[in-house]
Design a protein around this motif. Structure first.
Motif, mmCIF file in Angstrom:
data_model
loop_
_atom_site.group_PDB
_atom_site.id
_atom_site.type_symbol
_atom_site.label_atom_id
_atom_site.label_comp_id
_atom_site.label_asym_id
_atom_site.label_seq_id
_atom_site.Cartn_x
_atom_site.Cartn_y
_atom_site.Cartn_z
ATOM 1 N N ILE A 73 -3.346 -4.280 0.189
ATOM 2 C CA ILE A 73 -3.316 -5.406 -0.735
ATOM 3 C C ILE A 73 -1.866 -5.772 -1.018
ATOM 4 C CG2 ILE A 73 -3.854 -6.201 -3.075
ATOM 5 C CD1 ILE A 73 -6.254 -4.301 -3.026
ATOM 6 N N SER A 74 -1.548 -7.049 -0.846
ATOM 7 C CA SER A 74 -0.212 -7.555 -1.205
ATOM 8 C C SER A 74 -0.285 -8.172 -2.598
ATOM 9 C CB SER A 74 0.264 -8.619 -0.204
ATOM 10 O OG SER A 74 0.474 -8.060 1.068
ATOM 11 N N ILE A 75 0.540 -7.678 -3.490
ATOM 12 C CA ILE A 75 0.596 -8.191 -4.861
ATOM 13 C C ILE A 75 1.850 -9.057 -4.980
ATOM 14 C CG2 ILE A 75 0.706 -7.590 -7.312
ATOM 15 C CD1 ILE A 75 -0.412 -4.776 -6.400
ATOM 16 N N ILE A 76 1.655 -10.317 -5.330
ATOM 17 C CA ILE A 76 2.767 -11.252 -5.459
ATOM 18 C C ILE A 76 3.187 -11.336 -6.925
ATOM 19 C CG2 ILE A 76 3.563 -13.607 -5.075
ATOM 20 C CD1 ILE A 76 2.792 -12.100 -2.504
ATOM 21 N N MET A 77 4.453 -11.029 -7.185
ATOM 22 C CA MET A 77 4.991 -11.156 -8.532
ATOM 23 C C MET A 77 6.261 -11.995 -8.474
ATOM 24 S SD MET A 77 6.137 -8.284 -11.370
ATOM 25 C CE MET A 77 4.468 -7.806 -11.789
ATOM 26 N N ASN B 165 -3.470 1.659 -2.134
ATOM 27 C CA ASN B 165 -2.907 1.120 -0.888
ATOM 28 C C ASN B 165 -2.507 -0.341 -1.083
ATOM 29 O OD1 ASN B 165 -2.052 1.120 1.784
ATOM 30 N ND2 ASN B 165 -4.055 0.515 2.576
ATOM 31 N N TRP B 166 -1.350 -0.538 -1.669
ATOM 32 C CA TRP B 166 -0.850 -1.870 -1.955
ATOM 33 C C TRP B 166 0.651 -1.931 -1.698
ATOM 34 C CZ3 TRP B 166 2.853 -0.931 -5.474
ATOM 35 C CH2 TRP B 166 2.647 0.104 -6.394
ATOM 36 N N LYS C 137 2.196 -8.726 3.741
ATOM 37 C CA LYS C 137 1.684 -8.079 4.949
ATOM 38 C C LYS C 137 0.235 -7.610 4.783
ATOM 39 C CE LYS C 137 5.745 -8.166 7.030
ATOM 40 N NZ LYS C 137 6.552 -8.829 5.982
ATOM 41 N N GLY C 138 -0.341 -7.780 3.608
ATOM 42 C CA GLY C 138 -1.650 -7.193 3.320
ATOM 43 C C GLY C 138 -2.828 -7.967 3.878
ATOM 44 N N ASN C 139 -4.002 -7.317 3.817
ATOM 45 C CA ASN C 139 -5.271 -7.946 4.192
ATOM 46 C C ASN C 139 -5.814 -8.803 3.057
ATOM 47 O OD1 ASN C 139 -5.353 -4.800 5.235
ATOM 48 N ND2 ASN C 139 -5.838 -6.279 6.850
#
Length: 259
Positions: free
Chosen positions: A5-9, A32-33, A81-83
């Motif tokens: 998981i890609s977390i955008i901040m 897994n992030w 890069k995450g799903n």
């Protein structure tokens, strides 16, 4: 294998609340992030606070120029890069099981976005928090529901990355105050949503929220946005246009009452 998981901040001078927001990511039960932290040329202690976290999943990017929020989000998304993709602003925070509760819904391949309820936290109020929605939130094909009422907070969403046509211009940055609304309603036209009915995010209300200090401008943008999209294919039914018109008219009326 666990999905990333890609977390955008996105951050611009967010030192006041940043620590709590970052802590809430570290406390996620799903681990897994990656955190894509986009520093929009802050000149306070935001970078120092962020870099004090010695976690390889924390990835720092300094913008080559200052932009509005949604252009910054687009630029940050290009580094994801995450799903799956989620968003968290520096003044809000997640409950520990936020990601864990959302991911199972994606086992259904027809679901491309999972959102949730949230707590509205008013730091300067006697009554500190209230539930955003006391009614059950809609799931499935919720486009018509969204024309009546915007019920999807961008801080709660988790999106299947493969369902996005591009990660370069997800948000229309010409509507910098309402671009998340624009994205959600257009995405809902062709995609099915699911929802965690419990609150999974704390949305902080404070004196420097854009929605407060630029409230009049936000209403103006809503009307300009409506006039731009009302004749598009997604509003081919007059009922949809009428619903959206009434929604914005109501928001305008509430703004005038508050003033």
């Amino acid at each position: 294998m666990e999905k990333l998981i890609s977390i955008i901040m996105n951050c611009y001078n967010g030192e006041k609340y940043l620590q709590k927001s970052l802590d809430s990511i570290l406390k996620q039960t799903y681990q897994n992030w990656e955190l894509v932290f986009w520093d929009n040329q802050s000149n306070d202690n935001s970078a120092k606070i962020f870099k004090s976290f010695k976690d390889i999943r924390f990835k720092y990017f300094f913008s080559d120029k200052h932009t509005n929020l949604h252009e910054a989000r687009n630029r940050a998304l290009s580094e994801a890069k995450g799903n799956y993709i989620g968003f968290l602003d520096v003044d809000d925070w997640w409950i520990p099981k936020k990601l864990e509760k959302q991911l199972p819904f994606f086992e259904n391949n027809e679901i491309n976005l999972v959102y949730g309820n949230c707590w509205v936290y008013k730091e300067n109020s006697i009554y500190k928090k209230r539930l955003y929605s006391k009614n059950k939130l809609p799931v499935g094909n919720i486009f018509e529901d969204l024309t009546k009422r915007h019920c999807v907070s961008i801080q709660t969403v988790l999106i299947r990355k493969a369902s996005l046509k591009t990660t370069e211009k997800v948000f229309d940055s010409s509507f910098d105050l309402i671009s998340d609304k624009d994205f959600v309603i257009k995405f809902a036209y062709k995609n099915k949503f699911q929802c965690v009915q419990d609150p999974i995010v704390y949305y902080r209300v404070h004196d420097k929220n854009y929605s407060k200090i630029r409230a009049d401008e936000q209403i103006d943008q809503l009307w300009k946005w409506y006039n731009k999209i009302k004749d598009s294919d997604i509003f081919s039914k007059e009922m949809y246009k009428k619903n959206l018109f009434n929604q914005i008219q109501y928001a305008s009326l509430i703004r005038q009452i508050l003033k």
